[in-house]
Design an enzyme around this catalytic site. Structure first.
Site, PDB file in Angstrom:
ATOM      1  N   LYS A  14       0.920  -1.201   0.048  1.00  0.00           N
ATOM      2  CA  LYS A  14      -0.122  -0.199   0.119  1.00  0.00           C
ATOM      3  C   LYS A  14       0.697   1.294  -0.024  1.00  0.00           C
ATOM      4  O   LYS A  14       0.714   2.114  -0.804  1.00  0.00           O
ATOM      5  CB  LYS A  14      -0.943  -0.021   1.162  1.00  0.00           C
ATOM      6  CG  LYS A  14      -2.090  -0.722   1.048  1.00  0.00           C
ATOM      7  CD  LYS A  14      -2.718  -0.489   2.518  1.00  0.00           C
ATOM      8  CE  LYS A  14      -1.561  -1.143   3.634  1.00  0.00           C
ATOM      9  NZ  LYS A  14      -2.228  -1.309   5.085  1.00  0.00           N
ATOM     10  N   ARG A  89     -10.419   1.067   8.199  1.00  0.00           N
ATOM     11  CA  ARG A  89     -10.446  -0.210   8.682  1.00  0.00           C
ATOM     12  C   ARG A  89     -11.481  -0.790   9.176  1.00  0.00           C
ATOM     13  O   ARG A  89     -11.397  -2.137   9.445  1.00  0.00           O
ATOM     14  CB  ARG A  89      -8.972  -0.292   9.617  1.00  0.00           C
ATOM     15  CG  ARG A  89      -7.840   0.059   8.905  1.00  0.00           C
ATOM     16  CD  ARG A  89      -6.858  -0.971   9.340  1.00  0.00           C
ATOM     17  NE  ARG A  89      -5.379  -1.227   9.724  1.00  0.00           N
ATOM     18  CZ  ARG A  89      -4.211  -0.624   9.453  1.00  0.00           C
ATOM     19  NH1 ARG A  89      -4.311   0.351   8.923  1.00  0.00           N
ATOM     20  NH2 ARG A  89      -3.395  -1.310   9.781  1.00  0.00           N
ATOM     21  N   ARG A 123      10.691  -6.946   6.437  1.00  0.00           N
ATOM     22  CA  ARG A 123      10.651  -5.529   6.251  1.00  0.00           C
ATOM     23  C   ARG A 123      11.721  -4.750   7.262  1.00  0.00           C
ATOM     24  O   ARG A 123      11.494  -5.400   8.686  1.00  0.00           O
ATOM     25  CB  ARG A 123       9.159  -5.342   6.517  1.00  0.00           C
ATOM     26  CG  ARG A 123       9.059  -3.889   6.230  1.00  0.00           C
ATOM     27  CD  ARG A 123       7.601  -3.767   5.839  1.00  0.00           C
ATOM     28  NE  ARG A 123       6.438  -3.979   6.836  1.00  0.00           N
ATOM     29  CZ  ARG A 123       5.131  -3.615   6.776  1.00  0.00           C
ATOM     30  NH1 ARG A 123       4.753  -3.558   5.819  1.00  0.00           N
ATOM     31  NH2 ARG A 123       4.516  -3.858   7.919  1.00  0.00           N
ATOM     32  N   ARG A 156       9.990  -2.673  12.566  1.00  0.00           N
ATOM     33  CA  ARG A 156       9.112  -2.215  13.275  1.00  0.00           C
ATOM     34  C   ARG A 156       8.456  -2.874  14.472  1.00  0.00           C
ATOM     35  O   ARG A 156       8.451  -4.239  14.447  1.00  0.00           O
ATOM     36  CB  ARG A 156       7.562  -2.019  12.503  1.00  0.00           C
ATOM     37  CG  ARG A 156       7.851  -0.696  11.662  1.00  0.00           C
ATOM     38  CD  ARG A 156       6.593  -0.599  10.416  1.00  0.00           C
ATOM     39  NE  ARG A 156       5.161  -1.167  11.060  1.00  0.00           N
ATOM     40  CZ  ARG A 156       4.077  -1.092  10.030  1.00  0.00           C
ATOM     41  NH1 ARG A 156       4.417  -0.254   8.980  1.00  0.00           N
ATOM     42  NH2 ARG A 156       3.070  -1.477  10.381  1.00  0.00           N
ATOM     43  N   ARG A 167      -2.928  -8.835  13.271  1.00  0.00           N
ATOM     44  CA  ARG A 167      -3.335  -7.933  12.150  1.00  0.00           C
ATOM     45  C   ARG A 167      -4.132  -8.512  11.106  1.00  0.00           C
ATOM     46  O   ARG A 167      -4.837  -7.936  10.308  1.00  0.00           O
ATOM     47  CB  ARG A 167      -2.179  -7.112  11.803  1.00  0.00           C
ATOM     48  CG  ARG A 167      -1.390  -6.388  12.704  1.00  0.00           C
ATOM     49  CD  ARG A 167      -0.854  -5.114  12.015  1.00  0.00           C
ATOM     50  NE  ARG A 167       0.190  -5.363  11.250  1.00  0.00           N
ATOM     51  CZ  ARG A 167       1.635  -5.402  11.193  1.00  0.00           C
ATOM     52  NH1 ARG A 167       1.812  -5.280  12.387  1.00  0.00           N
ATOM     53  NH2 ARG A 167       2.288  -5.561  10.317  1.00  0.00           N
TER      54      ARG A 167
HETATM   55  P1  AMP Z   1      -0.098   0.502   9.241  1.00  0.00           P
HETATM   56  O1  AMP Z   1       0.966   1.305   8.886  1.00  0.00           O
HETATM   57  O2  AMP Z   1      -1.247   1.103   8.353  1.00  0.00           O
HETATM   58  O3  AMP Z   1       0.139  -0.828   9.208  1.00  0.00           O
HETATM   59  O4  AMP Z   1      -0.784   0.894  10.864  1.00  0.00           O
HETATM   60  C1  AMP Z   1       0.137   0.602  11.766  1.00  0.00           C
HETATM   61  C2  AMP Z   1      -0.734   0.627  13.145  1.00  0.00           C
HETATM   62  O5  AMP Z   1      -1.263   2.137  13.106  1.00  0.00           O
HETATM   63  C3  AMP Z   1      -1.921  -0.406  13.038  1.00  0.00           C
HETATM   64  O6  AMP Z   1      -1.572  -1.474  13.484  1.00  0.00           O
HETATM   65  C4  AMP Z   1      -2.888   0.173  14.354  1.00  0.00           C
HETATM   66  O7  AMP Z   1      -2.481   0.029  15.319  1.00  0.00           O
HETATM   67  C5  AMP Z   1      -2.793   1.700  13.832  1.00  0.00           C
HETATM   68  N1  AMP Z   1      -3.585   2.140  12.858  1.00  0.00           N
HETATM   69  C6  AMP Z   1      -3.338   2.779  11.399  1.00  0.00           C
HETATM   70  N2  AMP Z   1      -4.413   2.843  10.890  1.00  0.00           N
HETATM   71  C7  AMP Z   1      -5.419   2.663  11.581  1.00  0.00           C
HETATM   72  C8  AMP Z   1      -7.092   2.733  11.389  1.00  0.00           C
HETATM   73  N3  AMP Z   1      -7.693   3.184  10.416  1.00  0.00           N
HETATM   74  N4  AMP Z   1      -7.674   2.405  12.538  1.00  0.00           N
HETATM   75  C9  AMP Z   1      -7.130   1.790  13.731  1.00  0.00           C
HETATM   76  N5  AMP Z   1      -5.973   1.682  13.776  1.00  0.00           N
HETATM   77  C10 AMP Z   1      -5.005   2.150  12.942  1.00  0.00           C
END
Ligand code: AMP
Length: 212
Positions: A14, A89, A123, A156, A167
């Site tokens: 993404k 999400r 990663r 990360r 996740r």
């Molecule tokens: P990502 O970089 O998109 O994988 O997001 C990293 C973390 O941020 C996720 O595992 C969630 O803890 C939080 N997060 C990001 N976007 C959202 C969202 N739309 N709703 C809830 N938590 C989010």
């Protein structure tokens, strides 16, 4: 002005696809995960609230998410449009978003869970300049060091097998209904995220009608 949502499980590319689209069409990349990581790294009050949730690979509460997204979109620095990544999400976030914004298209990057595990667990991230690496496909020139700024690379906190399983579970349970909601109102394009990034990018451009 163009407004796109990009969806897909972690490791589906993404971030990369959002950046390629934004560079080509002068759009702004809005990554909700990056915004939360910024808060954690800069020790803000919000960062302290979400740190544990993020490290466990769980979703942050909808109120925090809505306020971060609303605040970001209200800055209106996206004259040519935006690509929003990592949001919505779940169904509640999708409803809030659809009430406030008309979207041109939803791009859904599809990839099997096994391939996600392979990609995510290899990663690495530069905590200094934000550059992403992958030990399989996109290794840094010097092991463990960022090519751009030389900083030491990190994994990360949420790229562990346990957090990744959480996740993936959340993704399938909560994000699939979002795609169904969007499909009633918007164009949802399903894209195979398996091929190399440039090929996936070309497919996306063709599907959503952006010139090459
Ligand atoms: P990502 O970089 O998109 O994988 O997001 C990293 C973390 O941020 C996720 O595992 C969630 O803890 C939080 N997060 C990001 N976007 C959202 C969202 N739309 N709703 C809830 N938590 C989010």
């Amino acid at each position: 002005m163009r407004k796109y949502v990009i969806m897909g499980v972690q490791g589906s590319g993404k971030g990369t696809q959002s950046q390629l689209l934004c560079e080509a069409f002068d759009m702004v990349h809005i990554s909700v995960g990056d915004m939360f990581r910024w808060h954690v790294q800069n020790h803000t009050k919000l960062g302290a609230q979400v740190k544990r949730t993020m490290a466990a690979g769980e979703l942050v509460g909808d109120d925090e998410v809505e306020s971060v997204v609303r605040g970001r979109l209200e800055q209106h620095d996206w004259n040519y449009g935006f690509v929003i990544d990592g949001f919505p999400r779940n169904a509640r976030q999708a409803e809030f978003f659809m009430e406030s914004f008309d979207i041109d298209a939803v791009i859904h990057l599809e990839i099997p869970d096994d391939e996600v595990r392979r990609r995510v667990l290899s990663r690495r991230l530069c905590p200094n300049c934000g550059m992403d690496y992958n030990l399989i496909a996109d290794r840094p020139e010097v092991d463990g060091r960022c090519d751009i700024c030389g900083h030491e690379l990190i994994t990360r906190a949420d790229d562990t097998p346990e957090a990744l399983d959480a996740r993936l579970r959340d993704y399938h349970e909560q994000t699939t209904p979002v795609l169904e909601l969007f499909a009633r109102k918007e164009h949802v394009y399903h894209v195979d995220a398996g091929p190399p990034a440039k090929e996936v990018h070309a497919t996306i451009r063709k599907l959503i009608g952006l010139p090459m």
